[in-house]
Write a protein that holds these residues in place. Structure first.
Motif, PDB file in Angstrom:
ATOM      1  N   PHE A 215       0.854  -1.183   0.000  1.00  0.00           N
ATOM      2  CA  PHE A 215       0.000   0.000   0.000  1.00  0.00           C
ATOM      3  C   PHE A 215       0.888   1.231   0.000  1.00  0.00           C
ATOM      4  N   ARG A 216       0.305   2.382  -0.338  1.00  0.00           N
ATOM      5  CA  ARG A 216       1.095   3.614  -0.415  1.00  0.00           C
ATOM      6  C   ARG A 216       0.806   4.552   0.747  1.00  0.00           C
ATOM      7  N   SER A 217      -0.442   4.538   1.234  1.00  0.00           N
ATOM      8  CA  SER A 217      -0.783   5.433   2.332  1.00  0.00           C
ATOM      9  C   SER A 217      -1.858   4.798   3.201  1.00  0.00           C
ATOM     10  N   MET A 218      -2.047   5.396   4.365  1.00  0.00           N
ATOM     11  CA  MET A 218      -2.986   4.842   5.340  1.00  0.00           C
ATOM     12  C   MET A 218      -3.780   5.976   5.983  1.00  0.00           C
ATOM     13  N   ASP A 219      -5.100   5.842   5.954  1.00  0.00           N
ATOM     14  CA  ASP A 219      -5.974   6.657   6.794  1.00  0.00           C
ATOM     15  C   ASP A 219      -6.259   5.818   8.037  1.00  0.00           C
ATOM     16  N   PHE A 220      -5.882   6.330   9.191  1.00  0.00           N
ATOM     17  CA  PHE A 220      -5.990   5.522  10.403  1.00  0.00           C
ATOM     18  C   PHE A 220      -6.644   6.333  11.512  1.00  0.00           C
ATOM     19  N   THR A 221      -7.595   5.699  12.190  1.00  0.00           N
ATOM     20  CA  THR A 221      -8.233   6.309  13.356  1.00  0.00           C
ATOM     21  C   THR A 221      -8.254   5.313  14.501  1.00  0.00           C
ATOM     22  N   LEU A 222      -7.756   5.742  15.635  1.00  0.00           N
ATOM     23  CA  LEU A 222      -7.830   4.960  16.870  1.00  0.00           C
ATOM     24  C   LEU A 222      -8.909   5.596  17.730  1.00  0.00           C
ATOM     25  N   GLN A 223      -9.886   4.802  18.143  1.00  0.00           N
ATOM     26  CA  GLN A 223     -11.037   5.345  18.866  1.00  0.00           C
ATOM     27  C   GLN A 223     -11.489   4.373  19.952  1.00  0.00           C
ATOM     28  N   GLY A 230     -25.384   3.521  25.203  1.00  0.00           N
ATOM     29  CA  GLY A 230     -24.985   4.909  25.002  1.00  0.00           C
ATOM     30  C   GLY A 230     -24.058   5.113  23.824  1.00  0.00           C
ATOM     31  N   LEU A 231     -23.503   6.325  23.776  1.00  0.00           N
ATOM     32  CA  LEU A 231     -22.677   6.735  22.651  1.00  0.00           C
ATOM     33  C   LEU A 231     -21.210   6.362  22.848  1.00  0.00           C
ATOM     34  N   ARG A 232     -20.467   6.352  21.751  1.00  0.00           N
ATOM     35  CA  ARG A 232     -19.039   6.113  21.811  1.00  0.00           C
ATOM     36  C   ARG A 232     -18.363   7.262  22.569  1.00  0.00           C
ATOM     37  N   PRO A 233     -17.462   6.999  23.501  1.00  0.00           N
ATOM     38  CA  PRO A 233     -16.772   8.080  24.229  1.00  0.00           C
ATOM     39  C   PRO A 233     -15.976   8.977  23.286  1.00  0.00           C
ATOM     40  N   ASP A 234     -15.898  10.247  23.648  1.00  0.00           N
ATOM     41  CA  ASP A 234     -15.114  11.194  22.853  1.00  0.00           C
ATOM     42  C   ASP A 234     -13.629  10.869  22.949  1.00  0.00           C
ATOM     43  N   GLY A 235     -12.905  11.303  21.949  1.00  0.00           N
ATOM     44  CA  GLY A 235     -11.457  11.114  21.944  1.00  0.00           C
ATOM     45  C   GLY A 235     -11.019  10.135  20.884  1.00  0.00           C
ATOM     46  N   SER A 236     -10.100  10.575  20.024  1.00  0.00           N
ATOM     47  CA  SER A 236      -9.574   9.698  18.983  1.00  0.00           C
ATOM     48  C   SER A 236      -8.259  10.276  18.466  1.00  0.00           C
ATOM     49  N   VAL A 237      -7.525   9.425  17.753  1.00  0.00           N
ATOM     50  CA  VAL A 237      -6.320   9.853  17.057  1.00  0.00           C
ATOM     51  C   VAL A 237      -6.527   9.512  15.594  1.00  0.00           C
ATOM     52  N   THR A 238      -6.394  10.512  14.727  1.00  0.00           N
ATOM     53  CA  THR A 238      -6.683  10.327  13.303  1.00  0.00           C
ATOM     54  C   THR A 238      -5.551  10.873  12.448  1.00  0.00           C
ATOM     55  N   VAL A 239      -5.147  10.101  11.446  1.00  0.00           N
ATOM     56  CA  VAL A 239      -4.189  10.577  10.451  1.00  0.00           C
ATOM     57  C   VAL A 239      -4.765  10.295   9.066  1.00  0.00           C
ATOM     58  N   LEU A 240      -4.425  11.140   8.112  1.00  0.00           N
ATOM     59  CA  LEU A 240      -4.929  11.006   6.746  1.00  0.00           C
ATOM     60  C   LEU A 240      -3.768  10.845   5.766  1.00  0.00           C
ATOM     61  N   ARG A 241      -3.898   9.879   4.884  1.00  0.00           N
ATOM     62  CA  ARG A 241      -2.873   9.629   3.852  1.00  0.00           C
ATOM     63  C   ARG A 241      -1.468   9.616   4.446  1.00  0.00           C
ATOM     64  N   PHE A 242      -1.301   8.874   5.507  1.00  0.00           N
ATOM     65  CA  PHE A 242       0.021   8.719   6.130  1.00  0.00           C
ATOM     66  C   PHE A 242       0.823   7.762   5.255  1.00  0.00           C
ATOM     67  N   LEU A 243       1.911   8.246   4.686  1.00  0.00           N
ATOM     68  CA  LEU A 243       2.637   7.487   3.677  1.00  0.00           C
ATOM     69  C   LEU A 243       3.318   6.250   4.257  1.00  0.00           C
ATOM     70  N   TYR A 244       3.348   5.213   3.441  1.00  0.00           N
ATOM     71  CA  TYR A 244       3.972   3.948   3.829  1.00  0.00           C
ATOM     72  C   TYR A 244       5.408   4.173   4.283  1.00  0.00           C
ATOM     73  N   GLU A 245       6.165   4.990   3.535  1.00  0.00           N
ATOM     74  CA  GLU A 245       7.579   5.177   3.849  1.00  0.00           C
ATOM     75  C   GLU A 245       7.809   5.938   5.149  1.00  0.00           C
ATOM     76  N   ASP A 246       6.746   6.557   5.676  1.00  0.00           N
ATOM     77  CA  ASP A 246       6.861   7.273   6.950  1.00  0.00           C
ATOM     78  C   ASP A 246       6.483   6.410   8.154  1.00  0.00           C
ATOM     79  N   ILE A 247       6.088   5.174   7.888  1.00  0.00           N
ATOM     80  CA  ILE A 247       5.719   4.275   8.994  1.00  0.00           C
ATOM     81  C   ILE A 247       6.929   3.416   9.349  1.00  0.00           C
ATOM     82  N   TYR A 248       7.770   3.946  10.214  1.00  0.00           N
ATOM     83  CA  TYR A 248       8.914   3.205  10.751  1.00  0.00           C
ATOM     84  C   TYR A 248       9.087   3.633  12.210  1.00  0.00           C
ATOM     85  N   ALA A 249       9.756   2.811  12.976  1.00  0.00           N
ATOM     86  CA  ALA A 249       9.731   2.940  14.433  1.00  0.00           C
ATOM     87  C   ALA A 249      10.316   4.245  14.956  1.00  0.00           C
ATOM     88  N   ASP A 250      11.417   4.705  14.399  1.00  0.00           N
ATOM     89  CA  ASP A 250      12.127   5.861  14.944  1.00  0.00           C
ATOM     90  C   ASP A 250      11.256   7.120  14.903  1.00  0.00           C
TER      91      ASP A 250
END
Length: 275
Positions: A215-223, A230-250
């Motif tokens: 894959f080339r990019s990732m839209d990712f949401t942690l919720q 009831g409703l889903r609790p507020d609060g999330s982490v969202t990224v859009l088009r996060f490039l594959y080459e930028d997903i490394y540990a450091d």
């Protein structure tokens, strides 16, 4: 005399009722005469507009939403050739969708379906460890109009132009995914932090690498997950088009945090302008 009065009353009541029923039936289901006219019109349309082709009418049906008929057209020699002809109740052609064939829309749809099948193989694997609320992949294929319009800002630099696709061509789907595959992932978790999001994104990348699904990019949401009530609790982490080459540990958490703030600002801007 009484019998004549009852008969007249019956006619007076039943005739309007029958007319109303016929009107509703015609509005929601069409009628045999219009169906015949639509079928004949569709046949004539194919002969006069697309002579010399092997197009055939797969089905003629009625659509109450447009108060008219449609004819689904296919070709036995071309998987990407299918479109619809829209016809009025009086048998007049209102238009067709053949442009979806010549402009590459149907080909793009086929390629997207093939790439999605690859990504589903990973997401639906019993060994995949995350509880995904949403998870699928698609290829970034955009219309030529989107590439040409200076006001369109949603076309990434690595996207395919739909007009360049070749009808019925067999493409290397993994390679297309490597160039322009985009993952959409929503993960439910009791822990919602930038650090946890970064860890999961890195894990998912490794799962896809091991499965041989690029894959080339990732839209990712942690919720947070939905509670029992009831409703889903507020609060999330969202990224859009996060490039594959930028997903490394450091310092991945730093990049994820930066991307999350950018995505949040983007959504706030869209909300402000009402889109």
């Amino acid at each position: 005399m009484k019998r004549k009065i009852l008969k007249a009353l019956f006619i007076a009541v039943s005739v309007p009722l029958i007319l109303v029923l016929c009107w509703f039936g015609n509005a929601f289901f069409g009628n045999p005469l219009s169906y015949f006219l639509a079928t004949r019109t569709a046949q004539t349309h194919l002969v006069t507009t697309y002579p010399g082709t092997d197009f055939y009418i797969e089905r003629v049906g009625y659509d109450f939403k447009i108060s008219g008929y449609y004819a689904h057209i296919k070709s036995p020699s071309s998987a990407d050739t299918y479109f619809s002809v829209y016809i009025s109740m009086l048998g007049k052609v209102e238009g067709d969708t053949y442009s979806s064939v010549v402009k590459g829309f149907n080909t793009a749809r086929r390629l997207n379906e093939e790439y999605r099948a690859l990504t589903d193989r990973v997401f639906h694997d019993p060994a995949f460890p995350y509880n995904c609320f949403i998870s699928f992949g698609e290829l970034e294929i955009h219309s030529d109009e989107a590439f040409q319009d200076p006001y369109v800002r949603n076309v990434p630099f690595y996207a395919f132009n739909q007009k360049d696709l070749i009808l019925d061509k067999s493409y290397n789907i993994p390679e297309m995914g490597r160039q322009a595959g985009r993952l959409y992932i929503y993960v439910d978790s009791d822990v919602v932090t930038v650090e946890r999001a970064a860890q999961i994104m890195l894990d998912i990348k490794e799962y896809f690498d091991q499965a041989g699904v690029p894959f080339r990019s990732m839209d990712f949401t942690l919720q947070y997950p939905f509670p029992d009530e009831g409703l889903r609790p507020d609060g999330s982490v969202t990224v859009l088009r996060f490039l594959y080459e930028d997903i490394y540990a450091d310092e991945l958490a730093v990049r994820v945090d930066r991307a999350h703030k950018k995505a949040t600002a983007y959504y706030e801007k869209m909300d402000a302008i009402g889109t």
